[in-house]
Design a protein around this motif. Structure first.
Motif, PDB file in Angstrom:
ATOM      1  N   UNK A   1      -5.037  11.459   0.168  1.00  0.00           N
ATOM      2  CA  UNK A   1      -5.755  10.809   1.271  1.00  0.00           C
ATOM      3  C   UNK A   1      -6.132   9.374   0.941  1.00  0.00           C
ATOM      4  N   UNK A   2      -5.681   8.875  -0.203  1.00  0.00           N
ATOM      5  CA  UNK A   2      -6.086   7.543  -0.681  1.00  0.00           C
ATOM      6  C   UNK A   2      -4.967   6.530  -0.487  1.00  0.00           C
ATOM      7  N   UNK A   3      -5.307   5.389   0.123  1.00  0.00           N
ATOM      8  CA  UNK A   3      -4.368   4.279   0.203  1.00  0.00           C
ATOM      9  C   UNK A   3      -4.548   3.389  -1.028  1.00  0.00           C
ATOM     10  N   UNK A   4      -3.522   3.291  -1.845  1.00  0.00           N
ATOM     11  CA  UNK A   4      -3.614   2.524  -3.078  1.00  0.00           C
ATOM     12  C   UNK A   4      -2.934   1.167  -2.925  1.00  0.00           C
ATOM     13  N   UNK A   5      -3.627   0.120  -3.400  1.00  0.00           N
ATOM     14  CA  UNK A   5      -3.102  -1.241  -3.341  1.00  0.00           C
ATOM     15  C   UNK A   5      -2.219  -1.487  -4.553  1.00  0.00           C
ATOM     16  N   UNK A   6      -0.947  -1.808  -4.317  1.00  0.00           N
ATOM     17  CA  UNK A   6       0.011  -1.963  -5.406  1.00  0.00           C
ATOM     18  C   UNK A   6       0.320  -3.438  -5.689  1.00  0.00           C
ATOM     19  N   UNK A   7       0.546  -3.735  -6.964  1.00  0.00           N
ATOM     20  CA  UNK A   7       0.892  -5.084  -7.413  1.00  0.00           C
ATOM     21  C   UNK A   7       2.136  -4.972  -8.292  1.00  0.00           C
ATOM     22  N   UNK A   8       3.329  -5.085  -7.717  1.00  0.00           N
ATOM     23  CA  UNK A   8       4.563  -4.881  -8.488  1.00  0.00           C
ATOM     24  C   UNK A   8       4.810  -5.939  -9.557  1.00  0.00           C
ATOM     25  N   UNK A   9       4.229  -7.132  -9.383  1.00  0.00           N
ATOM     26  CA  UNK A   9       4.363  -8.185 -10.407  1.00  0.00           C
ATOM     27  C   UNK A   9       2.959  -8.684 -10.746  1.00  0.00           C
ATOM     28  N   UNK A  10       2.192  -7.908 -11.519  1.00  0.00           N
ATOM     29  CA  UNK A  10       0.780  -8.249 -11.745  1.00  0.00           C
ATOM     30  C   UNK A  10       0.558  -9.557 -12.499  1.00  0.00           C
ATOM     31  N   UNK A  11       1.611 -10.091 -13.127  1.00  0.00           N
ATOM     32  CA  UNK A  11       1.458 -11.374 -13.817  1.00  0.00           C
ATOM     33  C   UNK A  11       1.783 -12.555 -12.909  1.00  0.00           C
ATOM     34  N   UNK A  12       2.087 -12.295 -11.622  1.00  0.00           N
ATOM     35  CA  UNK A  12       2.290 -13.413 -10.699  1.00  0.00           C
ATOM     36  C   UNK A  12       1.007 -14.224 -10.601  1.00  0.00           C
TER      37      UNK A  12
ATOM     38  N   UNK B   1       0.843  -1.193   0.000  1.00  0.00           N
ATOM     39  CA  UNK B   1       0.000   0.000   0.000  1.00  0.00           C
ATOM     40  C   UNK B   1       0.879   1.244   0.000  1.00  0.00           C
ATOM     41  N   UNK B   2       0.473   2.213  -0.807  1.00  0.00           N
ATOM     42  CA  UNK B   2       1.128   3.514  -0.837  1.00  0.00           C
ATOM     43  C   UNK B   2       0.037   4.572  -0.739  1.00  0.00           C
ATOM     44  N   UNK B   3       0.228   5.520   0.135  1.00  0.00           N
ATOM     45  CA  UNK B   3      -0.747   6.588   0.300  1.00  0.00           C
ATOM     46  C   UNK B   3      -0.465   7.705  -0.702  1.00  0.00           C
ATOM     47  N   UNK B   4      -1.487   8.029  -1.498  1.00  0.00           N
ATOM     48  CA  UNK B   4      -1.410   9.132  -2.453  1.00  0.00           C
ATOM     49  C   UNK B   4      -2.496  10.120  -2.071  1.00  0.00           C
TER      50      UNK B   4
END
Length: 427
Positions: free
Chosen positions: A90-101, A85-88
């Motif tokens: 006021x929004x906490x965004x769910x990140x997927x660094x390897x979306x093809x996993x 998660x990274x806050x941008x």
């Protein structure tokens, strides 16, 4: 292609067989203690077919563990893959660094101090495509983003956030998922045979059968806190645990609650046959350093007898195991607590029902050498259990998880399996 060939699947081991070889009580003494520790070495995700692994190694296999029939061998399951998660603003965004996993069943063997990968079975759709670990539908699930939270990713109805795993006598696997939440039946080769979800969920566009079978109220699960615990009883029924209380009637009520729910599911009929209220111990009892009840979770369930299960209560820092008896609890299925309009909700007040009675088996905080964030528990015999942790693929939250070139700054937390000899037998 995954780095290991798909070995033939061995015959399943029924839970009762694991409990027959009891060691006499006279052979043991003293407190519970760790008797063996095995750690997973660094295995780049690229060896499992990830195009750009960003320096991430195989991890997350500690989402659950199930004995594989040979001493020291276990079936494990990854979760949806590296995410943070990274806050941008006021929004906490769910990140997927390897979306093809792709979520994967991993068979491991404890060989001395090393946890070796013996076999990998990627989870696939009916047509053989990877399911991926991406969220299914908005706004029920979170919007996925790239590793730096800068660009939205596409959702995938087939995606699974896999957690618990058991292996049936016919060689197929049962998994639970946090998204819907759902129960997933998977062939011995990893193909999804059916996904069971809450009634009225309306999940469409999948490349496998979706069956609406759970009470609709289960769609009110907290995001990322759907089904996580999964155990199999000697007769074949499955016991499924919500990781956290439902957000009923509100998010605030759910996060303040100690009342979660266990379901009993019959694979023979494909239906839920029981629903029971399970009450966590106060968070300060499970984890003396914690005051927020929303940190309590059920991550593992193990079948012990026809109506009894071992239930793990945890925070990320502490864990306790309880023996629980379903037979003595009120069956809530089809009753008022499956109706979100019922006031007060079960999450607000469970005094009108008989809770699942439970007895403390072990406080793992008192056993030196056990891990943090234990998510998998296996019973090897009445005196011995195995524990595995979820290392989150070495990821941390926030923009500092990756360097300027987009490569992981690893947390250094390893996937570790420990074997614990208990002070008293389970049965």
């Amino acid at each position: 292609m995954p780095f290991l060939l798909r070995a033939a699947v061995t015959a399943a081991v029924a839970v009762p067989a694991l409990l027959l070889s009891a060691t006499p009580a006279s052979a043991h003494g003293g407190a519970a203690r760790v008797t063996a520790t095995a750690t997973l070495p660094s295995i780049p995700l690229s060896t499992l077919g990830v195009a750009d692994d960003r320096g991430v190694n195989l991890g997350g296999i500690g989402s659950d563990i199930f004995p594989a029939g040979r001493p020291g061998e276990y079936w494990t399951i990854t979760d949806r893959g590296p995410n943070g998660q990274i806050t941008v603003g006021t929004e906490k965004r769910r990140t997927f660094p390897t979306p093809d996993f792709n979520p994967t069943i991993v068979r491991v063997r404890a060989a001395g101090s090393v946890l070796k990968v013996v076999q990998t079975i990627p989870i696939t759709t009916s047509s053989g495509k990877p399911v991926t670990g991406l969220p299914n539908q908005l706004p029920h699930d979170e919007q996925p983003y790239t590793y730096n939270a800068g660009t939205p990713l596409s959702i995938n109805p087939n995606g699974l956030d896999t957690e618990g795993i058991v292996r049936a006598d016919d060689g197929t696997f049962w998994l639970v998922d946090e998204y819907s939440p759902s129960l997933v039946h998977v062939s011995s080769r990893g193909r999804v045979l059916a996904r069971y979800v809450p009634s009225g969920l309306g999940l469409t566009g999948t490349d496998y059968p979706v069956i609406e079978t759970f009470p609709a109220i289960y769609a009110s699960r907290k995001v990322n806190r759907g089904f996580e615990g999964l155990g199999v009883l000697p007769g074949g029924d499955l016991v499924i645990g919500l990781q956290s209380p439902l957000l009923v009637p509100t998010k605030a009520a759910g996060e303040a609650s100690l009342n979660t729910r266990l379901l009993r599911f019959s694979p023979r009929s494909g239906k839920v046959v029981g629903e029971y209220a399970y009450q966590f111990a106060p968070v300060s009892v499970v984890d003396p350093g914690q005051t927020n009840p929303a940190e309590l979770k059920i991550s593992s369930i193990v079948g012990l007898g026809p109506n009894t299960v071992l239930v793990q209560e945890r925070t990320d820092q502490a864990a306790r195991l309880y023996r629980a008896d379903l037979r003595k609890a009120t069956n809530l299925l089809g009753g008022p607590y499956d109706n979100p309009a019922t006031t007060p909700s079960l999450e607000q007040d469970a005094s009108a029902v008989t809770l699942i009675p439970k007895t403390l088996v072990i406080d793992l905080n008192t056993v030196p050498g056990t891990q943090k964030k234990i998510e998998g528990v296996a019973v090897l015999n009445p005196w011995t259990i195995a524990l595995i942790n979820d290392n989150d693929f070495g990821m941390t939250d926030g923009p500092a998880a990756f360097d300027a070139s987009g490569r992981l700054i690893d947390s250094g937390i390893k996937t570790t399996l420990v074997t614990v000899r208990l002070a008293h037998p389970l049965v």
